[in-house]
Structures are given as C-alpha cells and as structure tokens.
Scaffold this motif. Structure first.
Motif, short mmCIF file in Angstrom:
data_model
loop_
_atom_site.label_atom_id
_atom_site.label_comp_id
_atom_site.label_asym_id
_atom_site.label_seq_id
_atom_site.Cartn_x
_atom_site.Cartn_y
_atom_site.Cartn_z
N UNK A 9 -5.78 15.19 13.34
CA UNK A 9 -5.19 14.52 14.31
C UNK A 9 -4.06 14.01 13.10
N UNK A 10 -2.99 14.19 12.50
CA UNK A 10 -2.37 13.25 11.36
C UNK A 10 -1.93 11.97 12.09
N UNK A 11 -1.77 11.04 11.68
CA UNK A 11 -1.68 9.53 12.39
C UNK A 11 -1.07 9.10 11.14
N UNK A 12 -0.38 7.79 11.51
CA UNK A 12 0.56 6.72 11.38
C UNK A 12 -0.45 5.96 10.44
N UNK A 13 -0.20 5.16 9.93
CA UNK A 13 -0.42 3.52 9.20
C UNK A 13 -0.95 2.57 9.92
N UNK A 14 -0.80 2.77 11.42
CA UNK A 14 -0.93 1.55 12.77
C UNK A 14 -1.79 3.41 13.93
N UNK A 15 -2.31 4.17 13.00
CA UNK A 15 -3.55 4.82 13.54
C UNK A 15 -2.88 5.69 14.43
N UNK A 16 -1.71 6.10 15.50
CA UNK A 16 -0.92 6.02 15.99
C UNK A 16 -0.22 7.89 15.94
N UNK A 17 -0.71 9.15 17.05
CA UNK A 17 -0.39 10.99 16.23
C UNK A 17 0.48 10.38 16.45
N UNK A 18 0.84 11.90 15.05
CA UNK A 18 2.70 12.04 14.66
C UNK A 18 2.64 13.42 14.86
N UNK A 19 1.05 14.78 15.34
CA UNK A 19 1.11 15.57 14.89
C UNK A 19 -0.30 16.35 14.93
N UNK A 20 -0.34 17.71 14.91
CA UNK A 20 -1.93 18.70 14.69
C UNK A 20 -1.12 19.00 13.22
N UNK A 21 -3.00 18.95 11.96
CA UNK A 21 -2.63 20.11 11.24
C UNK A 21 -3.70 20.60 11.00
N UNK A 22 -4.02 21.41 9.69
CA UNK A 22 -5.50 21.69 9.68
C UNK A 22 -5.78 20.51 8.40
N UNK A 23 -7.49 19.82 8.66
CA UNK A 23 -7.99 18.98 7.64
C UNK A 23 -7.40 20.02 6.09
N UNK A 24 -7.42 20.65 5.50
CA UNK A 24 -7.02 21.13 4.18
C UNK A 24 -5.86 20.69 3.99
N UNK A 25 -5.01 21.15 4.92
CA UNK A 25 -3.05 20.29 5.14
C UNK A 25 -3.23 18.98 5.19
N UNK A 26 -3.63 18.17 5.38
CA UNK A 26 -3.64 16.71 5.27
C UNK A 26 -4.33 16.64 4.38
N UNK A 27 -5.32 16.68 3.76
CA UNK A 27 -5.94 16.13 1.91
C UNK A 27 -4.98 16.88 1.03
N UNK A 28 -4.42 18.00 1.13
CA UNK A 28 -3.27 18.58 0.03
C UNK A 28 -1.89 17.80 0.13
N UNK A 29 -1.27 18.10 1.62
CA UNK A 29 -1.10 16.27 1.18
C UNK A 29 -0.55 14.98 0.95
N UNK A 30 -1.89 14.73 1.85
CA UNK A 30 -2.73 13.20 1.35
C UNK A 30 -1.66 12.74 3.06
#
Length: 171
Positions: A9-30
């Motif tokens: 789960x991609x989350x924001x600065x308050x740890x709220x869910x924004x959507x679902x992504x792959x871990x690879x995407x999360x790492x690549x996009x920061x």
C-alpha cells in the motif's frame, strides 16, 4: 534467484492509504509504503542479530538488528511483523508494536513500524537459509561494538537507536 515483486500500500505522510503499487514501484518512485520490523530479545536480554543471505535482493550479506519486511496489502503492522518473524526466523510470536516513524534511510522512504518480541527459547530459532546466512544473540555492549565494526543495513542503526531511546523512556 528469481525476485518476485510484492504488492504494497502506498501511503501518505500521515500513514493513510493512497493506493496499491508494487514494492519495486514504491522504491523506484520514492513513494512511502509500510515496513514492519521486530527487535527480538531473549530472557537474558540479549538481542537477536542476523546476517542476510547473499541471495536476497536487498542488502545481501549485511547484518540486521531487526527482523522484518514489507506489509502486504490489507495487512496490519502487527500481522506483517508476525508473518516476517515466522518466515525468516521460524519464530512464532505476537510482536508488540512500540512506535512508527518515517525512515528515509535505505532504498526509499517508508513508514517503519518497530516491534518487540521476547523469544523464550533462543535455541529454537530456525532461520530460513534463503534469507539468513547467520544469526546470534548479543548483549547490548556486544551489539554496540558490532554496530561500529560490522556492515549493517541502513535501517538497523536508526531503528535500534530509536528502540533504545523508547525503552529508556520506559514506554
């Protein structure tokens, strides 16, 4: 070794869910996502330390003070911590969540949830050899020396420093 990507789960600065992504995407996009780790202690207050296998995709051969990994979609921090303990170390325990913080060390920023578990039978730890090359129980002074001499993952120093500060406050 074939690397299978995880859905997180991609989350924001308050740890709220924004959507679902792959871990690879999360790492690549920061993008922020959730990681759950556990500091394990035995009845003698020694701390479990391990060296990652050379076959793992992230930080092969480095030491860690905590056991953990990414929280899967829909999984709480506590569920992720318990699953990772069982998968990586064969430890069946319910870790206790101590605190969370945004960790900017490592491959990308992430929410890091630090847990603690007391392992009553330290000799019963059975690590997954695909994940763990070595493990041992160190006293705090021994671990202090190891942290300055051995090569640890980027998360280890900050997470353990915050863990010690949390324990000193008696929380």
């Amino acid at each position: 070794m074939c690397v299978v990507d995880e859905w997180v789960e991609r989350v924001d600065g308050r740890d709220r869910v924004l959507g679902v992504v792959t871990r690879r995407e999360a790492i690549r996009e920061g993008w922020l996502h959730r990681i759950a780790v556990t500091v394990c202690r035995d009845d003698r207050r020694r701390i479990l330390v391990h060296r990652r296998s050379e076959q793992v995709s992230r930080f092969p051969g480095l030491y860690e003070v905590e056991v953990g990994g990414a929280a899967h979609v829909g999984e709480s921090y506590e569920q992720a911590a318990a699953r990772e303990l069982a998968e990586e170390m064969g430890i069946r325990a319910q870790p206790r969540l101590l605190f969370t913080f945004v960790n900017r060390s490592g491959l990308s920023p992430h929410w890091l949830a630090v847990h603690e578990a007391v392992v009553p039978e330290p000799d019963a730890v059975v690590p997954d050899p695909g994940e763990v090359a070595w493990h041992g129980w160190l006293t705090e002074p021994e671990l202090g020396s190891a942290l300055s001499e051995w090569h640890f993952t980027p998360d280890s120093r900050e997470a353990f420093s915050r863990y010690l500060a949390f324990r000193r406050r008696g929380e």
